[in-house]
Design a protein around this motif. Structure first.
Motif, PDB file in Angstrom:
ATOM      1  N   VAL A  32       0.843  -1.207   0.000  1.00  0.00           N
ATOM      2  CA  VAL A  32       0.000   0.000   0.000  1.00  0.00           C
ATOM      3  C   VAL A  32       0.875   1.252   0.000  1.00  0.00           C
ATOM      4  CG1 VAL A  32      -1.654   1.327   1.381  1.00  0.00           C
ATOM      5  CG2 VAL A  32      -1.973  -1.137   1.080  1.00  0.00           C
ATOM      6  N   ALA A  33       1.931   1.240   0.801  1.00  0.00           N
ATOM      7  CA  ALA A  33       2.839   2.393   0.848  1.00  0.00           C
ATOM      8  C   ALA A  33       3.492   2.633  -0.507  1.00  0.00           C
ATOM      9  CB  ALA A  33       3.900   2.185   1.927  1.00  0.00           C
ATOM     10  N   MET A  34       3.895   1.549  -1.169  1.00  0.00           N
ATOM     11  CA  MET A  34       4.527   1.696  -2.481  1.00  0.00           C
ATOM     12  C   MET A  34       3.545   2.274  -3.488  1.00  0.00           C
ATOM     13  SD  MET A  34       7.278   1.455  -4.223  1.00  0.00           S
ATOM     14  CE  MET A  34       8.290   0.577  -3.060  1.00  0.00           C
ATOM     15  N   ALA A  35       2.293   1.856  -3.410  1.00  0.00           N
ATOM     16  CA  ALA A  35       1.274   2.389  -4.320  1.00  0.00           C
ATOM     17  C   ALA A  35       1.012   3.863  -4.048  1.00  0.00           C
ATOM     18  CB  ALA A  35      -0.016   1.587  -4.180  1.00  0.00           C
ATOM     19  N   ASP A  40       6.188  11.202  -9.070  1.00  0.00           N
ATOM     20  CA  ASP A  40       7.484  11.674  -9.575  1.00  0.00           C
ATOM     21  C   ASP A  40       8.672  10.916  -8.986  1.00  0.00           C
ATOM     22  OD1 ASP A  40       7.003  12.757  -7.058  1.00  0.00           O
ATOM     23  OD2 ASP A  40       8.119  14.586  -7.479  1.00  0.00           O
ATOM     24  N   VAL A  41       8.441  10.026  -8.020  1.00  0.00           N
ATOM     25  CA  VAL A  41       9.545   9.276  -7.413  1.00  0.00           C
ATOM     26  C   VAL A  41       9.923   8.073  -8.273  1.00  0.00           C
ATOM     27  CG1 VAL A  41      10.294   7.958  -5.401  1.00  0.00           C
ATOM     28  CG2 VAL A  41       8.955  10.041  -5.097  1.00  0.00           C
ATOM     29  N   VAL A 107      18.179   5.626  -6.121  1.00  0.00           N
ATOM     30  CA  VAL A 107      19.490   6.188  -6.489  1.00  0.00           C
ATOM     31  C   VAL A 107      19.434   6.865  -7.852  1.00  0.00           C
ATOM     32  CG1 VAL A 107      21.874   5.594  -7.066  1.00  0.00           C
ATOM     33  CG2 VAL A 107      20.804   4.620  -5.020  1.00  0.00           C
ATOM     34  N   VAL A 108      18.777   6.230  -8.806  1.00  0.00           N
ATOM     35  CA  VAL A 108      18.689   6.786 -10.169  1.00  0.00           C
ATOM     36  C   VAL A 108      17.825   8.044 -10.180  1.00  0.00           C
ATOM     37  CG1 VAL A 108      17.770   6.349 -12.476  1.00  0.00           C
ATOM     38  CG2 VAL A 108      19.134   4.603 -11.318  1.00  0.00           C
ATOM     39  N   ALA A 109      16.779   8.083  -9.376  1.00  0.00           N
ATOM     40  CA  ALA A 109      15.862   9.232  -9.366  1.00  0.00           C
ATOM     41  C   ALA A 109      16.478  10.463  -8.715  1.00  0.00           C
ATOM     42  CB  ALA A 109      14.578   8.861  -8.639  1.00  0.00           C
TER      43      ALA A 109
END
Length: 110
Positions: A32-35, A40-41, A107-109
């Motif tokens: 749920v947190a990931m959703a 923009d992350v 890291v990439v973002a």
């Protein structure tokens, strides 16, 4: 012939069962947190994929907790070897893959 196992083993089996349920709850919360991570992350499809993998792992942990408890309890009563947990690699590698992918994306973002 079935015997009543030592209460310590029965209680240890019960604690393991409850830990699987706690793990399921934690994986559900992570999904749920990931959703809910801002758009923009992460790339939206990656965020959704991570959420789905976490939710699937949560479902597996919850659905398989009781049958696992039951198999172990039967083995304890019969004095048989404790059955192996066949899905341990799925959970271990699944959570590791989600964490690694999230780390790379963070890291990439930045």
């Amino acid at each position: 012939m079935e015997e009543e196992p030592d209460p310590r083993f029965t209680l240890a089996n019960e604690r393991t069962f409850l830990t699987w349920l706690s793990t399921s709850l934690a994986l559900s919360a992570a999904g749920v947190a990931m959703a809910a991570v801002p758009r923009d992350v992460f790339v939206p499809w990656v965020r959704m994929a991570l959420s789905v993998v976490l939710a699937v792992l949560a479902t597996l942990a919850a659905v398989l907790a009781y049958p696992r408890w039951r198999r172990v309890q039967i083995a304890l009563r019969r004095g048989a070897p404790i059955p192996a947990l066949a899905l341990a690699p799925v959970f271990g590698y699944g959570v590791a893959a989600v964490a690694l992918l999230a780390l790379v994306l963070i890291v990439v973002a930045r």
